[in-house]
Design a protein around this motif. Structure first.
Motif, PDB file in Angstrom:
ATOM      1  N   ILE A 253      -4.135   7.746  -5.215  1.00  0.00           N
ATOM      2  CA  ILE A 253      -2.516   7.355  -5.239  1.00  0.00           C
ATOM      3  C   ILE A 253      -2.538   5.817  -4.604  1.00  0.00           C
ATOM      4  O   ILE A 253      -1.894   4.945  -5.328  1.00  0.00           O
ATOM      5  N   ASN A 254      -3.577   5.507  -3.663  1.00  0.00           N
ATOM      6  CA  ASN A 254      -3.694   4.085  -3.233  1.00  0.00           C
ATOM      7  C   ASN A 254      -3.899   3.195  -4.458  1.00  0.00           C
ATOM      8  O   ASN A 254      -3.350   1.925  -4.421  1.00  0.00           O
ATOM      9  N   GLU A 255      -4.841   3.386  -5.299  1.00  0.00           N
ATOM     10  CA  GLU A 255      -5.317   2.593  -6.559  1.00  0.00           C
ATOM     11  C   GLU A 255      -3.950   2.263  -7.282  1.00  0.00           C
ATOM     12  O   GLU A 255      -4.047   1.387  -7.802  1.00  0.00           O
TER      13      GLU A 255
ATOM     14  N   VAL B 113       8.946   3.771  -4.602  1.00  0.00           N
ATOM     15  CA  VAL B 113       8.183   4.741  -4.239  1.00  0.00           C
ATOM     16  C   VAL B 113       8.121   5.132  -2.644  1.00  0.00           C
ATOM     17  O   VAL B 113       8.099   6.346  -2.292  1.00  0.00           O
ATOM     18  N   GLU B 114       8.162   3.985  -1.806  1.00  0.00           N
ATOM     19  CA  GLU B 114       8.544   4.167  -0.638  1.00  0.00           C
ATOM     20  C   GLU B 114       9.721   5.174  -0.297  1.00  0.00           C
ATOM     21  O   GLU B 114       9.777   6.161   0.709  1.00  0.00           O
ATOM     22  N   THR B 115      10.958   5.008  -0.997  1.00  0.00           N
ATOM     23  CA  THR B 115      12.063   5.820  -0.816  1.00  0.00           C
ATOM     24  C   THR B 115      11.631   7.176  -1.086  1.00  0.00           C
ATOM     25  O   THR B 115      12.162   8.178  -0.313  1.00  0.00           O
ATOM     26  N   LEU B 116      11.062   7.530  -2.202  1.00  0.00           N
ATOM     27  CA  LEU B 116      10.577   8.796  -2.715  1.00  0.00           C
ATOM     28  C   LEU B 116       9.848   9.532  -1.784  1.00  0.00           C
ATOM     29  O   LEU B 116      10.049  10.842  -1.276  1.00  0.00           O
TER      30      LEU B 116
ATOM     31  N   LYS C 126      -1.505  -0.126  -5.865  1.00  0.00           N
ATOM     32  CA  LYS C 126      -2.169  -1.407  -5.882  1.00  0.00           C
ATOM     33  C   LYS C 126      -1.486  -2.127  -7.109  1.00  0.00           C
ATOM     34  O   LYS C 126      -1.441  -3.355  -7.098  1.00  0.00           O
ATOM     35  N   LYS C 127      -1.104  -1.533  -8.133  1.00  0.00           N
ATOM     36  CA  LYS C 127      -0.806  -1.923  -9.392  1.00  0.00           C
ATOM     37  C   LYS C 127       0.627  -2.246  -9.489  1.00  0.00           C
ATOM     38  O   LYS C 127       1.357  -2.901 -10.692  1.00  0.00           O
ATOM     39  N   LEU C 128       1.393  -1.630  -8.610  1.00  0.00           N
ATOM     40  CA  LEU C 128       2.770  -1.708  -8.687  1.00  0.00           C
ATOM     41  C   LEU C 128       3.669  -3.144  -8.049  1.00  0.00           C
ATOM     42  O   LEU C 128       2.980  -3.563  -7.117  1.00  0.00           O
ATOM     43  N   ASP C 129       4.544  -3.633  -8.728  1.00  0.00           N
ATOM     44  CA  ASP C 129       5.153  -4.683  -8.039  1.00  0.00           C
ATOM     45  C   ASP C 129       6.225  -4.270  -6.803  1.00  0.00           C
ATOM     46  O   ASP C 129       6.256  -3.026  -6.576  1.00  0.00           O
ATOM     47  N   ASP C 130       6.721  -5.361  -6.351  1.00  0.00           N
ATOM     48  CA  ASP C 130       7.536  -4.973  -5.163  1.00  0.00           C
ATOM     49  C   ASP C 130       8.710  -4.019  -5.444  1.00  0.00           C
ATOM     50  O   ASP C 130       9.088  -2.964  -4.614  1.00  0.00           O
ATOM     51  N   GLU C 131       9.602  -3.832  -6.451  1.00  0.00           N
ATOM     52  CA  GLU C 131      10.616  -3.165  -6.507  1.00  0.00           C
ATOM     53  C   GLU C 131      10.028  -1.860  -6.956  1.00  0.00           C
ATOM     54  O   GLU C 131      10.737  -0.751  -6.330  1.00  0.00           O
TER      55      GLU C 131
END
Length: 103
Positions: free
Chosen positions: A78-80, A93-96, A83-88
């Protein structure tokens, strides 16, 4: 940390991988009872042995000793992706994850 914790951690991670102790022992180049002896507390892995175990499980030694992580191999994958996601995307993901953790 006690040897019992290492034994239990190994058994838990091996079971999550759905592999027998014998199969894992042979896959890392050890005798058929190697993993069983560690899990039952009759033996302790050497540093090299622990390295082979972690490599087989697809985790780092640090992840092996992170007893708060129930599934370090999955967390690593999941961490990998993260790392490919942008800030938005990371905020979404953080909210989810925050909402899922509340349940």
């Amino acid at each position: 940390m006690e040897e019992k914790e290492i034994s239990l951690r190994l058994a838990t991670l091996r079971t999550k991988k759905k592999v027998s102790a014998r199969e894992m022992s042979l896959a890392i180049g050890q005798n058929a009872n190697y993993i069983n002896h560690i899990e039952t507390g009759n033996a302790s892995p050497s540093l090299a042995g622990l390295s082979y175990i972690c490599e087989y499980l697809g985790i780092t030694m640090s992840e092996f000793f992170d007893f708060d992580s129930a599934n370090p191999a999955k967390m690593s994958k999941i961490n990998e992706y993260l790392k490919k996601l942008d800030d938005e995307q990371l905020e979404m993901v953080e909210t989810l994850v925050k909402n899922l953790a509340k349940k």
